[in-house]
Design a protein around this motif. Structure first.
Motif, PDB file in Angstrom:
ATOM      1  N   GLY A   1      -4.994  10.526  13.963  1.00 31.85           N
ATOM      2  CA  GLY A   1      -4.036  10.285  15.043  1.00 31.85           C
ATOM      3  C   GLY A   1      -2.951   9.285  14.695  1.00 31.85           C
ATOM      4  N   GLN A   2      -2.997   8.751  13.460  1.00 33.97           N
ATOM      5  CA  GLN A   2      -1.998   7.763  13.034  1.00 33.97           C
ATOM      6  C   GLN A   2      -1.465   8.106  11.651  1.00 33.97           C
ATOM      7  N   PHE A   3      -0.326   7.495  11.305  1.00 33.74           N
ATOM      8  CA  PHE A   3       0.314   7.705  10.010  1.00 33.74           C
ATOM      9  C   PHE A   3       1.006   6.420   9.587  1.00 33.74           C
ATOM     10  N   ARG A   4       1.398   6.380   8.336  1.00 33.75           N
ATOM     11  CA  ARG A   4       2.227   5.269   7.854  1.00 33.75           C
ATOM     12  C   ARG A   4       3.186   5.816   6.810  1.00 33.75           C
ATOM     13  N   SER A   5       4.469   5.669   7.101  1.00 33.56           N
ATOM     14  CA  SER A   5       5.498   6.081   6.145  1.00 33.56           C
ATOM     15  C   SER A   5       5.830   4.886   5.252  1.00 33.56           C
ATOM     16  N   ALA A   6       6.618   5.123   4.217  1.00 36.47           N
ATOM     17  CA  ALA A   6       6.991   4.051   3.284  1.00 36.47           C
ATOM     18  C   ALA A   6       7.804   2.967   3.977  1.00 36.47           C
TER      19      ALA A   6
ATOM     20  N   CYS B   1       0.166   1.237  10.292  1.00 40.97           N
ATOM     21  CA  CYS B   1      -0.054   2.594  10.799  1.00 40.97           C
ATOM     22  C   CYS B   1       0.499   2.695  12.220  1.00 40.97           C
ATOM     23  N   GLU B   2       1.053   3.832  12.537  1.00 38.16           N
ATOM     24  CA  GLU B   2       1.626   4.068  13.859  1.00 38.16           C
ATOM     25  C   GLU B   2       0.991   5.307  14.467  1.00 38.16           C
ATOM     26  N   ALA B   3       0.913   5.332  15.803  1.00 41.70           N
ATOM     27  CA  ALA B   3       0.361   6.487  16.519  1.00 41.70           C
ATOM     28  C   ALA B   3       1.304   7.678  16.397  1.00 41.70           C
ATOM     29  N   CYS B   4       0.732   8.852  16.272  1.00 44.90           N
ATOM     30  CA  CYS B   4       1.543  10.071  16.258  1.00 44.90           C
ATOM     31  C   CYS B   4       2.242  10.226  17.607  1.00 44.90           C
ATOM     32  N   ALA B   5       3.436  10.773  17.580  1.00 47.73           N
ATOM     33  CA  ALA B   5       4.223  10.989  18.793  1.00 47.73           C
ATOM     34  C   ALA B   5       3.639  12.150  19.605  1.00 47.73           C
ATOM     35  N   VAL B   6       4.094  12.289  20.824  1.00 43.98           N
ATOM     36  CA  VAL B   6       3.751  13.428  21.677  1.00 43.98           C
ATOM     37  C   VAL B   6       4.101  14.718  20.924  1.00 43.98           C
ATOM     38  N   ASP B   7       3.291  15.753  21.065  1.00 45.25           N
ATOM     39  CA  ASP B   7       3.456  17.053  20.400  1.00 45.25           C
ATOM     40  C   ASP B   7       3.323  16.980  18.872  1.00 45.25           C
TER      41      ASP B   7
ATOM     42  N   ALA C   1      -2.432  14.029  13.736  1.00 45.59           N
ATOM     43  CA  ALA C   1      -2.883  13.710  12.374  1.00 45.59           C
ATOM     44  C   ALA C   1      -4.375  14.023  12.333  1.00 45.59           C
ATOM     45  N   ASP C   2      -4.722  15.138  11.700  1.00 48.60           N
ATOM     46  CA  ASP C   2      -6.107  15.612  11.688  1.00 48.60           C
ATOM     47  C   ASP C   2      -6.892  15.160  10.467  1.00 48.60           C
ATOM     48  N   GLU C   3      -6.297  14.315   9.660  1.00 46.63           N
ATOM     49  CA  GLU C   3      -7.003  13.762   8.506  1.00 46.63           C
ATOM     50  C   GLU C   3      -6.509  12.341   8.292  1.00 46.63           C
ATOM     51  N   PRO C   4      -7.356  11.464   7.762  1.00 47.82           N
ATOM     52  CA  PRO C   4      -6.930  10.081   7.540  1.00 47.82           C
ATOM     53  C   PRO C   4      -5.940   9.993   6.372  1.00 47.82           C
ATOM     54  N   GLY C   5      -5.100   8.966   6.419  1.00 49.09           N
ATOM     55  CA  GLY C   5      -4.213   8.678   5.289  1.00 49.09           C
ATOM     56  C   GLY C   5      -2.946   9.497   5.215  1.00 49.09           C
ATOM     57  N   LEU C   6      -2.454  10.003   6.335  1.00 47.27           N
ATOM     58  CA  LEU C   6      -1.220  10.797   6.305  1.00 47.27           C
ATOM     59  C   LEU C   6       0.017   9.904   6.307  1.00 47.27           C
ATOM     60  N   SER C   7       1.065  10.378   5.627  1.00 50.71           N
ATOM     61  CA  SER C   7       2.340   9.649   5.598  1.00 50.71           C
ATOM     62  C   SER C   7       3.258  10.106   6.730  1.00 50.71           C
ATOM     63  N   ALA C   8       2.904  11.193   7.401  1.00 55.38           N
ATOM     64  CA  ALA C   8       3.663  11.692   8.554  1.00 55.38           C
ATOM     65  C   ALA C   8       2.723  12.542   9.395  1.00 55.38           C
ATOM     66  N   CYS C   9       2.970  12.582  10.681  1.00 54.80           N
ATOM     67  CA  CYS C   9       2.168  13.425  11.564  1.00 54.80           C
ATOM     68  C   CYS C   9       2.685  14.858  11.493  1.00 54.80           C
TER      69      CYS C   9
ATOM     70  N   CYS D   1       0.839  -1.202   0.000  1.00 58.49           N
ATOM     71  CA  CYS D   1       0.000   0.000   0.000  1.00 58.49           C
ATOM     72  C   CYS D   1       0.871   1.248   0.000  1.00 58.49           C
ATOM     73  N   PRO D   2       0.376   2.343  -0.579  1.00 61.23           N
ATOM     74  CA  PRO D   2       1.134   3.595  -0.546  1.00 61.23           C
ATOM     75  C   PRO D   2       1.181   4.169   0.870  1.00 61.23           C
ATOM     76  N   GLU D   3       2.069   5.153   1.081  1.00 57.27           N
ATOM     77  CA  GLU D   3       2.178   5.817   2.385  1.00 57.27           C
ATOM     78  C   GLU D   3       0.808   6.310   2.829  1.00 57.27           C
ATOM     79  N   GLY D   4       0.559   6.237   4.141  1.00 57.80           N
ATOM     80  CA  GLY D   4      -0.703   6.707   4.685  1.00 57.80           C
ATOM     81  C   GLY D   4      -1.832   5.704   4.615  1.00 57.80           C
ATOM     82  N   ARG D   5      -1.578   4.557   3.998  1.00 56.52           N
ATOM     83  CA  ARG D   5      -2.611   3.534   3.841  1.00 56.52           C
ATOM     84  C   ARG D   5      -2.052   2.183   4.289  1.00 56.52           C
ATOM     85  N   PHE D   6      -2.926   1.250   4.640  1.00 59.11           N
ATOM     86  CA  PHE D   6      -2.489  -0.071   5.094  1.00 59.11           C
ATOM     87  C   PHE D   6      -3.446  -1.141   4.605  1.00 59.11           C
TER      88      PHE D   6
END
Length: 158
Positions: free
Chosen positions: A27-32, A37-43, A46-54, A6-11
């Motif tokens: 609240g999650q992202f997936r990089s290449a 998908c992984e949870a965004c770190a403290v600070d 992710a305010d929209e689905p399908g992000l490749s980075a928080c 799957c492309p970044e941001g998708r699983f």
């Protein structure tokens, strides 16, 4: 037949969803380089689905928990009325100093400039009647200033 990842941001959700890529949730992202998908770190958020980075929390905001979809304004700032987020903030918070010099908020995550109050030892002051400018003025000798929007009180013995 070979499967494409799957492309970044998708699983892909296990073998049952073979060939179907689903967007990572808020609240999650997936990089290449990650398999899921992984949870965004403290600070970060992710305010929209399908992000490749928080995204990092905007100026004057923070997020103490992982996996969140927004941040919260820090003490001393409030939510920009133009922020589209229903919960929390996704754009920089505004400083209480910009609306009432010397003021702050009592708690984080303030929603309005009305939450900006003068601290104890100061009082809300307008230099002259009808002035649109106000600020938090230090309490003079013989007065007791409780802060907020209260006028100074005369101390005992004065």
């Amino acid at each position: 037949t070979s499967c494409h990842s799957c492309p970044e941001g998708r699983f892909q959700n296990g073998n049952s969803d073979e060939g179907i890529c689903t967007a990572c949730p808020l609240g999650q992202f997936r990089s290449a380089s990650s398999a899921a998908c992984e949870a965004c770190a403290v600070d970060h958020f992710a305010d929209e689905p399908g992000l490749s980075a928080c995204k990092p929390c905007p100026e004057q905001s923070e997020q103490a928990q992982m996996g969140q979809s927004a941040c919260a304004c820090q003490v001393g700032s409030f939510k920009d009325p133009a922020d589209p987020s229903e919960m929390g903030v996704t754009v920089p918070c505004l400083s209480c100093e910009s609306v009432l010099p010397g003021s702050s908020t009592l708690h984080p995550n303030s929603e309005s400039s009305n939450d900006c109050l003068c601290p104890s030892g100061t009082y809300w002051h307008r230099p002259f009647q009808g002035s649109s400018v106000a600020f938090c003025k230090p309490c003079s000798k013989g007065l007791i200033c409780l802060g907020g929007t209260q006028a100074p009180l005369q101390a005992l013995g004065y």
